[in-house]
Design a protein around this motif. Structure first.
Motif, mmCIF file in Angstrom:
data_model
loop_
_atom_site.group_PDB
_atom_site.id
_atom_site.type_symbol
_atom_site.label_atom_id
_atom_site.label_comp_id
_atom_site.label_asym_id
_atom_site.label_seq_id
_atom_site.Cartn_x
_atom_site.Cartn_y
_atom_site.Cartn_z
ATOM 1 N N SER A 266 31.353 39.651 42.703
ATOM 2 C CA SER A 266 31.700 38.561 43.621
ATOM 3 C C SER A 266 33.022 38.054 43.661
ATOM 4 O O SER A 266 33.758 37.926 44.555
ATOM 5 C CB SER A 266 30.812 37.374 43.541
ATOM 6 N N LEU A 267 33.703 38.123 42.482
ATOM 7 C CA LEU A 267 35.091 37.518 42.426
ATOM 8 C C LEU A 267 36.239 39.060 43.108
ATOM 9 O O LEU A 267 37.130 38.462 43.653
ATOM 10 C CB LEU A 267 35.316 37.433 40.966
ATOM 11 N N PHE A 268 35.733 39.826 42.595
ATOM 12 C CA PHE A 268 36.476 41.002 43.212
ATOM 13 C C PHE A 268 36.394 41.208 44.752
ATOM 14 O O PHE A 268 37.349 41.320 45.536
ATOM 15 C CB PHE A 268 36.064 42.487 42.623
ATOM 16 N N ASN A 269 35.132 40.994 45.244
ATOM 17 C CA ASN A 269 34.957 40.869 46.853
ATOM 18 C C ASN A 269 35.630 39.924 47.443
ATOM 19 O O ASN A 269 36.134 40.104 48.523
ATOM 20 C CB ASN A 269 33.598 41.086 46.864
ATOM 21 N N LYS A 270 35.838 38.628 46.624
ATOM 22 C CA LYS A 270 36.398 37.595 47.288
ATOM 23 C C LYS A 270 37.914 37.539 47.153
ATOM 24 O O LYS A 270 38.810 37.461 48.298
ATOM 25 C CB LYS A 270 36.112 36.297 46.553
ATOM 26 N N ARG A 271 38.489 38.047 46.196
ATOM 27 C CA ARG A 271 39.893 37.822 45.843
ATOM 28 C C ARG A 271 40.586 39.201 45.818
ATOM 29 O O ARG A 271 41.932 39.334 45.909
ATOM 30 C CB ARG A 271 40.083 37.355 44.486
ATOM 31 N N HIS A 272 39.785 40.469 45.604
ATOM 32 C CA HIS A 272 40.417 41.723 45.661
ATOM 33 C C HIS A 272 41.175 41.882 44.484
ATOM 34 O O HIS A 272 42.130 42.787 44.362
ATOM 35 C CB HIS A 272 41.080 42.161 46.913
ATOM 36 N N TYR A 273 40.962 40.938 43.329
ATOM 37 C CA TYR A 273 41.745 41.143 42.287
ATOM 38 C C TYR A 273 40.964 40.699 41.067
ATOM 39 O O TYR A 273 40.479 39.560 41.127
ATOM 40 C CB TYR A 273 42.803 40.288 42.413
ATOM 41 N N LEU A 274 41.031 41.624 39.920
ATOM 42 C CA LEU A 274 40.502 41.108 38.762
ATOM 43 C C LEU A 274 41.517 41.308 37.602
ATOM 44 O O LEU A 274 42.248 42.075 37.272
ATOM 45 C CB LEU A 274 39.542 42.259 38.496
ATOM 46 N N GLY A 275 41.810 39.921 37.088
ATOM 47 C CA GLY A 275 43.023 39.860 36.332
ATOM 48 C C GLY A 275 42.887 40.467 34.674
ATOM 49 O O GLY A 275 41.707 40.855 34.501
ATOM 50 N N PRO A 276 43.723 40.428 34.051
ATOM 51 C CA PRO A 276 43.858 40.864 32.582
ATOM 52 C C PRO A 276 42.736 40.164 31.840
ATOM 53 O O PRO A 276 42.244 40.517 30.707
ATOM 54 C CB PRO A 276 45.195 40.357 32.082
ATOM 55 N N GLY A 277 42.289 38.990 32.185
ATOM 56 C CA GLY A 277 41.220 38.268 31.339
ATOM 57 C C GLY A 277 39.941 38.426 31.759
ATOM 58 O O GLY A 277 38.904 38.062 31.326
ATOM 59 N N VAL A 278 39.851 39.290 32.668
ATOM 60 C CA VAL A 278 38.607 39.791 33.138
ATOM 61 C C VAL A 278 37.991 41.511 32.695
ATOM 62 O O VAL A 278 38.846 42.205 32.994
ATOM 63 C CB VAL A 278 38.230 39.758 34.745
ATOM 64 N N THR A 279 37.032 41.562 32.047
ATOM 65 C CA THR A 279 36.441 42.583 31.533
ATOM 66 C C THR A 279 35.400 43.019 32.354
ATOM 67 O O THR A 279 34.526 42.504 32.903
ATOM 68 C CB THR A 279 35.956 42.685 30.031
ATOM 69 N N ILE A 280 35.583 44.466 32.723
ATOM 70 C CA ILE A 280 34.417 45.064 33.427
ATOM 71 C C ILE A 280 33.262 45.085 32.693
ATOM 72 O O ILE A 280 33.201 45.942 31.878
ATOM 73 C CB ILE A 280 34.982 46.509 34.144
#
Length: 425
Positions: free
Chosen positions: A217-231
């Motif tokens: 949901s975060l990626f779909n909203k912001r189109h960005y997953l930062g360094p603090g986010v693990t897949i």
């Protein structure tokens, strides 16, 4: 109970416990490798063998042999075959055989054959025809010519053929027999290479894990997953038009990449590389370059970068709206565009101790709005962020800062507005 018996029982319990905690990895198996890992028997004298040459029990002990790719007049060849008597009258047909052992396939698995040929070919497995590329219909003989000449711009593509699991003979000798034909008796080149893979079973639709829903949901909203986010495992990516309902069921007009470290043997090998002491001991920029180079090698077809788009589209059509492990995609397709490369870079960079981001937007060669694209950022120890584009730069050490004029010009948000500025750090 004696000590040996006690130790044995403890070991058995540990094995059972590990099996419950860490499910066995399921690989997209390769039965016959493309390239130099596979040696083929071949006949290049122009004399047509008896029809039994396609059968497993045929005696090919007097045939020549050499590693793939085989041919003449081409680059990338490991074995030069005899082209014939002269430039004006070359041998129009060549015969190849390869023996291999085959396991019992699991329910739902099938076979996928990747064939690169110049000009045409017919493929048999255990005496039964699997398919043909650039060949006329009907019986083929030594004098049969390929349907069309393969031009320089069309060389190097690995076409994909399919076969059912029942075509194999588990526990017995299996033989691939390939008849390669020229489009004319004066052709100046010949090329042959082949891989035979087990196509993993796909059942049901793609479904995100509960743990991954927030990240998706975060990626779909912001189109960005930062360094603090693990897949997380259970993460899925079917492109920016993928729809995911509240329960995690996904739909997309493309294949839906799935991250599952417990089942993905190809990804496990990449993760082992990323976690290695040797890699983690390198300076940041060298680590970035090593990871990018590995991904570029894995996702560039043997025929070259020219074929990434067509090769990827070929598998996208096959897996439309179906889940596919990201490692299986790389293994089956031997190609990947920006979406595959950027996701894999994010996963590996995190494991290598880098502070990496996954970014989705547009790439503008000449100006807005540009075309859909995905890339990465890495934050260095000095606080500077650099851009990593494994699609456009491959494994080259090209990592410009985010305020670089070229980055500002070419890398846009999904709405076509600039993603970066001169103030970006």
């Amino acid at each position: 109970m004696n000590s040996i018996r006690l130790v044995t029982l403890l070991l058995q319990a540990c094995v059972l416990l590990v099996g419950l905690i860490c499910p066995q990895l399921v690989a997209a198996r390769t039965l016959v490798e493309a390239g130099g890992a596979t040696v083929w028997k071949y006949l290049d004298d122009g004399v047509e063998p008896k029809a039994a040459w396609r059968q497993p029990d045929y005696d090919d002990s007097k045939w020549k042999s050499g590693p793939a790719p085989l041919g003449f007049g081409e680059s990338r060849l490991a074995t030069q075959v005899n082209p014939g008597t002269g430039a004006k009258q070359r041998t129009p047909t060549f015969w190849f055989r390869r023996e291999f052992d085959a396991p019992q396939l699991k329910a739902g698995e099938s076979l996928a054959l990747l064939l690169c040929v110049d000009d045409g070919a017919v493929v048999w497995l255990n005496g039964k025809e699997l398919g043909r590329v650039n060949m006329p219909q009907g019986p083929v003989r030594a004098g049969t010519l390929a349907a069309e000449t393969i031009g320089n711009n069309d060389e190097g593509f690995y076409a994909r053929l399919h076969a059912p699991a029942k075509a194999l003979r588990p526990g017995a000798k299996n033989v691939l027999a390939v008849e390669v034909h020229q489009a004319s008796a004066t052709s100046s080149d010949l090329f042959f290479d082949l891989a035979l893979k087990v196509l993993p079973a796909t059942s049901g639709g793609a479904e995100a894990s509960a743990a991954a829903m927030e990240t998706i949901s975060l990626f779909n909203k912001r189109h960005y997953l930062g360094p603090g986010v693990t897949i997380p495992d259970g993460y899925i990516d079917g492109g920016r038009r993928m729809k995911v309902d509240a329960s995690g069921h996904a739909a997309s007009g493309r294949e839906i990449l799935t991250v599952d470290r417990s089942r993905d043997a190809e990804l496990a090998a990449d993760l082992s590389f990323a976690r290695s002491k040797e890699l983690r001991a390198l300076p940041e920029l060298e680590r970035i370059q090593k990871i990018a180079a590995r991904i570029d090698q894995e996702t560039t077809p043997p025929g070259g970068l020219h074929w990434v788009g067509k090769t990827t589209t070929q598998l996208e059509d096959e897996f439309t709206n179906k889940p596919v492990l990201i490692g299986d995609w790389v293994d089956q397709c031997q190609a990947g565009v920006c979406r595959h490369r950027a996701l894999l870079f994010k996963i590996l960079a995190d494991e290598a101790g880098l502070r990496a981001a996954l970014v989705r937007g547009n790439y503008a060669r000449k100006g807005p709005p540009g075309i859909a694209h995905a890339w990465n950022e890495v934050q260095l120890d000095n606080g500077q962020r650099v851009l990593v584009d494994v699609m456009h730069h491959g494994g080259k050490p090209v990592f410009p800062p985010l305020n670089d004029p070229g980055v500002i010009q070419h890398y846009l948000k999904v709405d076509g507005t600039p993603w970066y500025s001169a103030q970006s750090k």
